[in-house]
Motif scaffolding. Structure first.
Motif, short mmCIF file in Angstrom:
data_model
loop_
_atom_site.label_atom_id
_atom_site.label_comp_id
_atom_site.label_asym_id
_atom_site.label_seq_id
_atom_site.Cartn_x
_atom_site.Cartn_y
_atom_site.Cartn_z
N ARG A 132 48.15 54.47 48.00
CA ARG A 132 47.75 55.33 47.05
C ARG A 132 48.85 56.76 47.02
O ARG A 132 48.63 57.80 47.08
N LEU A 133 50.41 56.06 47.22
CA LEU A 133 51.44 57.21 47.11
C LEU A 133 52.20 57.05 45.91
O LEU A 133 53.35 57.55 45.89
N HIS A 134 51.63 56.29 45.01
CA HIS A 134 52.37 56.07 43.62
C HIS A 134 52.68 57.46 42.95
O HIS A 134 53.71 57.21 42.22
N ASN A 135 51.98 58.46 43.17
CA ASN A 135 52.17 59.58 42.52
C ASN A 135 53.16 60.66 43.34
O ASN A 135 53.32 61.70 42.89
N HIS A 136 53.54 59.90 44.26
CA HIS A 136 54.48 60.80 45.06
C HIS A 136 55.72 60.29 45.33
O HIS A 136 56.63 60.63 46.15
N ILE A 137 56.27 59.28 44.33
CA ILE A 137 57.63 58.66 44.56
C ILE A 137 58.90 59.56 44.55
O ILE A 137 59.95 59.24 45.17
N ASP A 138 58.84 60.46 44.03
CA ASP A 138 59.81 61.26 43.88
C ASP A 138 60.05 62.62 44.66
O ASP A 138 60.94 63.34 44.78
N GLU A 139 58.79 62.71 45.47
CA GLU A 139 58.90 63.70 46.74
C GLU A 139 59.60 63.18 48.00
O GLU A 139 59.60 62.17 48.40
N GLN A 140 60.35 64.35 48.43
CA GLN A 140 60.89 63.99 49.90
C GLN A 140 59.98 63.62 50.79
O GLN A 140 58.74 64.52 51.08
N ALA A 141 60.23 62.90 51.76
CA ALA A 141 59.44 62.17 52.87
C ALA A 141 58.66 63.54 53.52
O ALA A 141 57.43 63.27 53.87
#
Length: 242
Positions: A132-141
């Motif tokens: 459930r990280l598919h909405n965070h792909i463009d966020e810095q880790a």
């Protein structure tokens, strides 16, 4: 490729010992990890769990003993070499590229292994959906929560084609709602043929997924077997209550 000794073993550790000065942190440990297992390792703080994991995976060099993976001796192989062989791991102290995006963190293993670009992207998308990280792909880790960062490190290990994955306190820092997400993901990957060894203080979590439990105290294995039997073993209870 494998030797059968009742079960097909992937990893075999014989008389493994690690010392730090006059302190014996891991003392003559013998254990075997079989293909398709989820092995939980429990023990009180300071029992040598993490040192055992570090020594098996190549962070530390053992002082005595041997380590075999798929019947090949790999005792002295460093961490990076063991990773290329298919032995993956996560760390208590996260080792992400924190200024890179979630997506970039997952693509680095694909580049290292020279994976087909399209296939790697499909694999990464599927893994991101699983955790459930598919909405965070463009966020810095670095902008993710600690739990989300742990999930990212977990699936990055899978992107390295790891067949045997060591997890060091994987649910530490998780919001309670995320723990089940992690356990469900682990079980789905296990169903696809991955084998796991997990150090964990969250006893309900480790009891939920483990097919076998190993208890460690003072650098030695004191019980190994069925999770319920090991958990209720008087020696294990004594080690925790001290």
């Amino acid at each position: 490729m494998f030797t059968k000794e009742g079960s097909v073993h992937v990893l075999k550790v014989t008389n493994l010992t690690k010392r730090f000065g006059g302190t014996i942190a891991v003392n003559q440990v013998n254990l075997q990890i079989n293909k398709g297992e989820i092995v939980g390792i429990i023990g009180p703080n300071g029992s040598g769990k993490s040192t055992l994991l570090h020594t098996i995976t190549g962070v530390y060099q053992p002082d005595e003993g041997t380590i075999e993976y798929r019947n090949k001796e790999i005792t002295k192989a460093p961490l990076e070499e063991k990773a290329r062989m298919g032995i993956g791991r996560t760390f208590q102290n996260l080792r992400l590229f924190k200024h890179l995006t979630v997506w970039e963190n997952l693509m680095i293993p694909a580049i290292q292994l020279k994976k087909n670009k399209k296939e790697a992207e499909e694999e990464a998308k599927e893994l991101l959906e699983l955790v459930r990280l598919h909405n965070h792909i463009d966020e810095q880790a670095q902008n993710l929560s600690v739990g989300q960062q742990r999930l990212l490190e977990f699936i990055r290990t899978v992107m390295l084609n790891s067949e045997l994955i060591f997890l060091d306190e994987p649910t530490a820092g998780f919001h309670p709602n995320m723990i089940q997400n992690f356990l469900d993901t682990l079980l789905k990957l296990h169903a696809r043929g991955k084998s796991f060894v997990m150090i964990e203080h969250n006893i309900p979590a480790i009891m939920e997924v483990s097919t076998r439990l190993i208890a460690v105290a003072a650098g030695e294995v004191i019980a190994d077997g069925d999770p319920k039997v090991v958990h209720s073993n008087p020696q294990v209870v004594e080690a925790y209550l001290g």
